[in-house]
Scaffold this motif. Structure first.
Motif, PDB file in Angstrom:
ATOM      1  N   CYS A 124       0.849  -1.187   0.000  1.00 51.18           N
ATOM      2  CA  CYS A 124       0.000   0.000   0.000  1.00 51.18           C
ATOM      3  C   CYS A 124       0.884   1.236   0.000  1.00 51.18           C
ATOM      4  CB  CYS A 124      -0.909   0.005   1.222  1.00 51.18           C
ATOM      5  SG  CYS A 124      -2.051  -1.377   1.304  1.00 51.18           S
ATOM      6  N   LEU A 125       0.489   2.243  -0.786  1.00 54.38           N
ATOM      7  CA  LEU A 125       1.293   3.460  -0.903  1.00 54.38           C
ATOM      8  C   LEU A 125       0.473   4.673  -0.504  1.00 54.38           C
ATOM      9  CD1 LEU A 125       3.050   2.649  -4.287  1.00 54.38           C
ATOM     10  CD2 LEU A 125       4.102   2.635  -2.023  1.00 54.38           C
ATOM     11  N   PHE A 126       1.079   5.525   0.286  1.00 58.02           N
ATOM     12  CA  PHE A 126       0.418   6.711   0.815  1.00 58.02           C
ATOM     13  C   PHE A 126      -0.020   7.643  -0.307  1.00 58.02           C
ATOM     14  CE2 PHE A 126       0.915  10.952   3.072  1.00 58.02           C
ATOM     15  CZ  PHE A 126      -0.263  10.839   3.790  1.00 58.02           C
ATOM     16  N   TYR A 127       0.834   7.820  -1.328  1.00 58.30           N
ATOM     17  CA  TYR A 127       0.519   8.776  -2.380  1.00 58.30           C
ATOM     18  C   TYR A 127      -0.550   8.264  -3.349  1.00 58.30           C
ATOM     19  CZ  TYR A 127       3.695   6.141  -5.472  1.00 58.30           C
ATOM     20  OH  TYR A 127       4.310   5.164  -6.210  1.00 58.30           O
ATOM     21  N   GLU A 128      -0.910   6.995  -3.246  1.00 61.64           N
ATOM     22  CA  GLU A 128      -1.987   6.454  -4.071  1.00 61.64           C
ATOM     23  C   GLU A 128      -3.347   6.585  -3.388  1.00 61.64           C
ATOM     24  OE1 GLU A 128      -0.920   2.475  -5.103  1.00 61.64           O
ATOM     25  OE2 GLU A 128       0.450   3.093  -6.698  1.00 61.64           O
ATOM     26  N   GLY A 129      -3.373   7.305  -2.264  1.00 66.88           N
ATOM     27  CA  GLY A 129      -4.626   7.529  -1.568  1.00 66.88           C
ATOM     28  C   GLY A 129      -4.865   6.586  -0.407  1.00 66.88           C
ATOM     29  N   GLN A 130      -3.940   5.661  -0.188  1.00 70.18           N
ATOM     30  CA  GLN A 130      -4.076   4.745   0.935  1.00 70.18           C
ATOM     31  C   GLN A 130      -3.704   5.463   2.232  1.00 70.18           C
ATOM     32  OE1 GLN A 130      -5.231   1.740   0.795  1.00 70.18           O
ATOM     33  NE2 GLN A 130      -4.942   0.969  -1.285  1.00 70.18           N
ATOM     34  N   SER A 131      -4.405   5.141   3.301  1.00 72.47           N
ATOM     35  CA  SER A 131      -4.032   5.699   4.599  1.00 72.47           C
ATOM     36  C   SER A 131      -2.786   4.978   5.112  1.00 72.47           C
ATOM     37  CB  SER A 131      -5.174   5.522   5.601  1.00 72.47           C
ATOM     38  OG  SER A 131      -5.299   4.162   5.964  1.00 72.47           O
ATOM     39  N   LEU A 132      -2.094   5.620   6.042  1.00 74.51           N
ATOM     40  CA  LEU A 132      -0.916   4.982   6.615  1.00 74.51           C
ATOM     41  C   LEU A 132      -1.298   3.751   7.434  1.00 74.51           C
ATOM     42  CD1 LEU A 132       1.270   8.051   7.663  1.00 74.51           C
ATOM     43  CD2 LEU A 132       1.487   6.594   5.646  1.00 74.51           C
ATOM     44  N   ALA A 133      -2.538   3.741   7.967  1.00 77.78           N
ATOM     45  CA  ALA A 133      -3.013   2.552   8.673  1.00 77.78           C
ATOM     46  C   ALA A 133      -3.115   1.374   7.706  1.00 77.78           C
ATOM     47  CB  ALA A 133      -4.366   2.828   9.325  1.00 77.78           C
ATOM     48  N   ASN A 134      -3.553   1.634   6.464  1.00 75.04           N
ATOM     49  CA  ASN A 134      -3.579   0.587   5.433  1.00 75.04           C
ATOM     50  C   ASN A 134      -2.170   0.091   5.133  1.00 75.04           C
ATOM     51  OD1 ASN A 134      -6.314   0.958   5.276  1.00 75.04           O
ATOM     52  ND2 ASN A 134      -6.368   1.297   3.076  1.00 75.04           N
ATOM     53  N   CYS A 135      -1.215   1.025   5.091  1.00 77.16           N
ATOM     54  CA  CYS A 135       0.164   0.666   4.788  1.00 77.16           C
ATOM     55  C   CYS A 135       0.754  -0.245   5.865  1.00 77.16           C
ATOM     56  CB  CYS A 135       1.021   1.926   4.643  1.00 77.16           C
ATOM     57  SG  CYS A 135       0.502   3.032   3.300  1.00 77.16           S
ATOM     58  N   ALA A 136       0.348  -0.025   7.116  1.00 74.42           N
ATOM     59  CA  ALA A 136       0.888  -0.807   8.229  1.00 74.42           C
ATOM     60  C   ALA A 136       0.142  -2.113   8.457  1.00 74.42           C
ATOM     61  CB  ALA A 136       0.844   0.036   9.507  1.00 74.42           C
ATOM     62  N   LEU A 137      -1.081  -2.214   7.939  1.00 80.12           N
ATOM     63  CA  LEU A 137      -1.930  -3.371   8.208  1.00 80.12           C
ATOM     64  C   LEU A 137      -1.284  -4.712   7.848  1.00 80.12           C
ATOM     65  CD1 LEU A 137      -4.682  -4.584   9.039  1.00 80.12           C
ATOM     66  CD2 LEU A 137      -5.452  -4.159   6.683  1.00 80.12           C
ATOM     67  N   PRO A 138      -0.653  -4.873   6.664  1.00 83.36           N
ATOM     68  CA  PRO A 138      -0.082  -6.189   6.333  1.00 83.36           C
ATOM     69  C   PRO A 138       0.935  -6.676   7.362  1.00 83.36           C
ATOM     70  CG  PRO A 138      -0.196  -4.806   4.379  1.00 83.36           C
ATOM     71  CD  PRO A 138      -0.540  -3.923   5.539  1.00 83.36           C
ATOM     72  N   VAL A 139       1.698  -5.753   7.934  1.00 80.09           N
ATOM     73  CA  VAL A 139       2.687  -6.148   8.941  1.00 80.09           C
ATOM     74  C   VAL A 139       1.981  -6.662  10.193  1.00 80.09           C
ATOM     75  CG1 VAL A 139       4.543  -5.325  10.440  1.00 80.09           C
ATOM     76  CG2 VAL A 139       4.408  -4.540   8.081  1.00 80.09           C
ATOM     77  N   GLN A 140       0.895  -6.003  10.586  1.00 78.58           N
ATOM     78  CA  GLN A 140       0.142  -6.455  11.760  1.00 78.58           C
ATOM     79  C   GLN A 140      -0.468  -7.830  11.515  1.00 78.58           C
ATOM     80  OE1 GLN A 140      -2.502  -3.106  12.014  1.00 78.58           O
ATOM     81  NE2 GLN A 140      -1.197  -1.998  13.460  1.00 78.58           N
ATOM     82  N   VAL A 141      -0.955  -8.049  10.279  1.00 79.42           N
ATOM     83  CA  VAL A 141      -1.505  -9.362   9.943  1.00 79.42           C
ATOM     84  C   VAL A 141      -0.410 -10.425  10.003  1.00 79.42           C
ATOM     85  CG1 VAL A 141      -2.571 -10.739   8.113  1.00 79.42           C
ATOM     86  CG2 VAL A 141      -3.368  -8.412   8.528  1.00 79.42           C
ATOM     87  N   MET A 142       0.751 -10.115   9.432  1.00 70.49           N
ATOM     88  CA  MET A 142       1.866 -11.066   9.453  1.00 70.49           C
ATOM     89  C   MET A 142       2.272 -11.414  10.875  1.00 70.49           C
ATOM     90  SD  MET A 142       4.367  -9.706   6.400  1.00 70.49           S
ATOM     91  CE  MET A 142       3.912  -9.824   4.659  1.00 70.49           C
ATOM     92  N   ARG A 143       2.314 -10.405  11.723  1.00 72.87           N
ATOM     93  CA  ARG A 143       2.708 -10.638  13.116  1.00 72.87           C
ATOM     94  C   ARG A 143       1.749 -11.604  13.801  1.00 72.87           C
ATOM     95  NH1 ARG A 143       0.895  -7.012  17.799  1.00 72.87           N
ATOM     96  NH2 ARG A 143       1.644  -8.185  19.572  1.00 72.87           N
ATOM     97  N   LEU A 144       0.442 -11.425  13.584  1.00 76.22           N
ATOM     98  CA  LEU A 144      -0.533 -12.305  14.222  1.00 76.22           C
ATOM     99  C   LEU A 144      -0.574 -13.685  13.567  1.00 76.22           C
ATOM    100  CD1 LEU A 144      -3.486  -9.859  15.016  1.00 76.22           C
ATOM    101  CD2 LEU A 144      -1.587 -10.591  16.457  1.00 76.22           C
ATOM    102  N   CYS A 145       0.018 -13.795  12.379  1.00 77.45           N
ATOM    103  CA  CYS A 145       0.177 -15.125  11.762  1.00 77.45           C
ATOM    104  C   CYS A 145       1.314 -15.899  12.413  1.00 77.45           C
ATOM    105  CB  CYS A 145       0.448 -14.988  10.264  1.00 77.45           C
ATOM    106  SG  CYS A 145      -1.006 -14.592   9.271  1.00 77.45           S
ATOM    107  N   GLY A 146       2.196 -15.195  13.130  1.00 81.72           N
ATOM    108  CA  GLY A 146       3.318 -15.847  13.791  1.00 81.72           C
ATOM    109  C   GLY A 146       4.682 -15.317  13.413  1.00 81.72           C
TER     110      GLY A 146
END
Length: 335
Positions: A124-146
């Motif tokens: 996700c990229l900030f300049y494409e209109g994504q929020s920074l929370a969207n940009c950080a979300l995949p890392v949070q998902v990965m962390r909860l995957c283990g």
């Protein structure tokens, strides 16, 4: 106050005029801009929602990845490192944000040199209109995957005049210019399950992994293309002017890019070990300090600041570095 006798005493014309005025007032009210209160993205992605995303991935793959990889579009060929891959489109994951990619985006879960890994095809990229929370979300998902250790990479423009096209810069620290402009991926209510809210970013990049990657580069014979420096995160999608480049250089920045930092912040908040690097695709406008033959190779006309094609051997060097580092962590000296 109006009453039944008042209305009875009105003429038909007066009644029509009154009704017309009511319609005009309603029309004026409908044209007024509505008051919109923005909802922090973290409210959409609370801990339970993110945990459900992670459980879905684990349920589909039956793998608990220990390592994460986000490499972006340019280095997307790193997906080829994953053995026995299971592909999970983002559209299939409950409540995961919709992708803006024409062909969609996805997670790849599998193994690299025996290490269980989850990788993401794009970011996700900030300049494409994504929020920074969207940009950080995949890392949070990965962390909860283990995931316990994450590897991040992206393309970057050189600020250091001695860097050449295709050089790999290991990030030892960063300057978050986007964060200084009141943009953060950690907005919204506090949830300690994501990690501490107020934390220092000192030591965000794992020093042991940084040193080991330098050893691996020497073993692979790619140490000449390897650098270590400071990464500056800008908003994008434009690269800086010559004056802005001079400013960044005076602040100690060696390369600038438009992503990666929100992911580093989320990883550091969650207690993950972080190894990050960039590959230089845009030369600095300043001349190299050392006027030798090697420096001339990386020098480009100032008017041409477009992203240049990186030779495949340089990209292959990134692949080899990641594969050997994963082998070191998982088999040689688990970290």
């Amino acid at each position: 106050m109006c009453n039944i006798n008042c209305c009875r005493n009105r003429s038909p014309i007066a009644k029509r005029l009154a009704a017309r005025r009511i319609l005009e007032l309603e029309e004026e009210e409908s044209k007024r801009p509505k008051v919109v209160i923005p909802t922090p993205q973290s409210l959409f992605f609370n801990f339970d929602t993110v945990e459900a995303m992670a459980k879905y991935i684990i349920g589909v793959t039956h793998i608990r990845p220990k390592y994460g990889l986000i490499s972006g579009k340019f280095l997307g060929s790193m997906m080829s490192l994953v053995e026995r891959p299971v592909i999970i489109p983002h559209a299939d994951i409950p409540n995961f944000p919709e992708s803006q990619e024409p062909n969609g985006s996805f997670f790849v879960v599998g193994f690299v040199m025996g290490a269980p890994i989850i990788a993401m095809s794009t970011r996700c990229l900030f300049y494409e209109g994504q929020s920074l929370a969207n940009c950080a979300l995949p890392v949070q998902v990965m962390r909860l995957c283990g995931v316990k250790t994450i590897i991040l990479s992206c393309i970057a423009a050189s600020v250091n005049p001695n860097y050449k096209i295709g050089d790999i810069m290991l990030i030892k620290d960063h300057i978050n210019f986007v964060g200084m402009m009141d943009h953060t991926a950690m907005e919204g209510p506090i949830d300690p399950r994501f990690g501490r809210r107020h934390l220092r970013m000192v030591g965000a990049y794992d020093e042991e992994l940084l040193n080991k990657s330098l050893e691996i580069a020497e073993e692979l014979g790619i140490e000449q293309s390897l650098r270590s420096g400071i990464f500056g995160c800008i908003g994008g999608p434009l690269y800086g002017t010559e004056a802005e480049e001079r400013l960044l250089r005076s602040l100690g920045v060696d390369a600038m890019g438009m992503s990666l930092i929100p992911e580093v912040i989320a990883a550091h908040q969650g207690g993950l070990r972080v190894f990050a690097f960039v590959i230089i695709t845009v030369p600095a406008t300043a001349k190299p300090e050392e006027d030798d033959a090697d420096a001339d190779v990386g020098r480009q006309p100032k008017r041409n600041k477009e992203v240049l094609e990186v030779p495949w051997p340089k990209v292959q060097a990134c692949h080899d570095l990641i594969a050997h580092l994963l082998y070191y962590m998982h088999n040689g000296h688990p970290i």
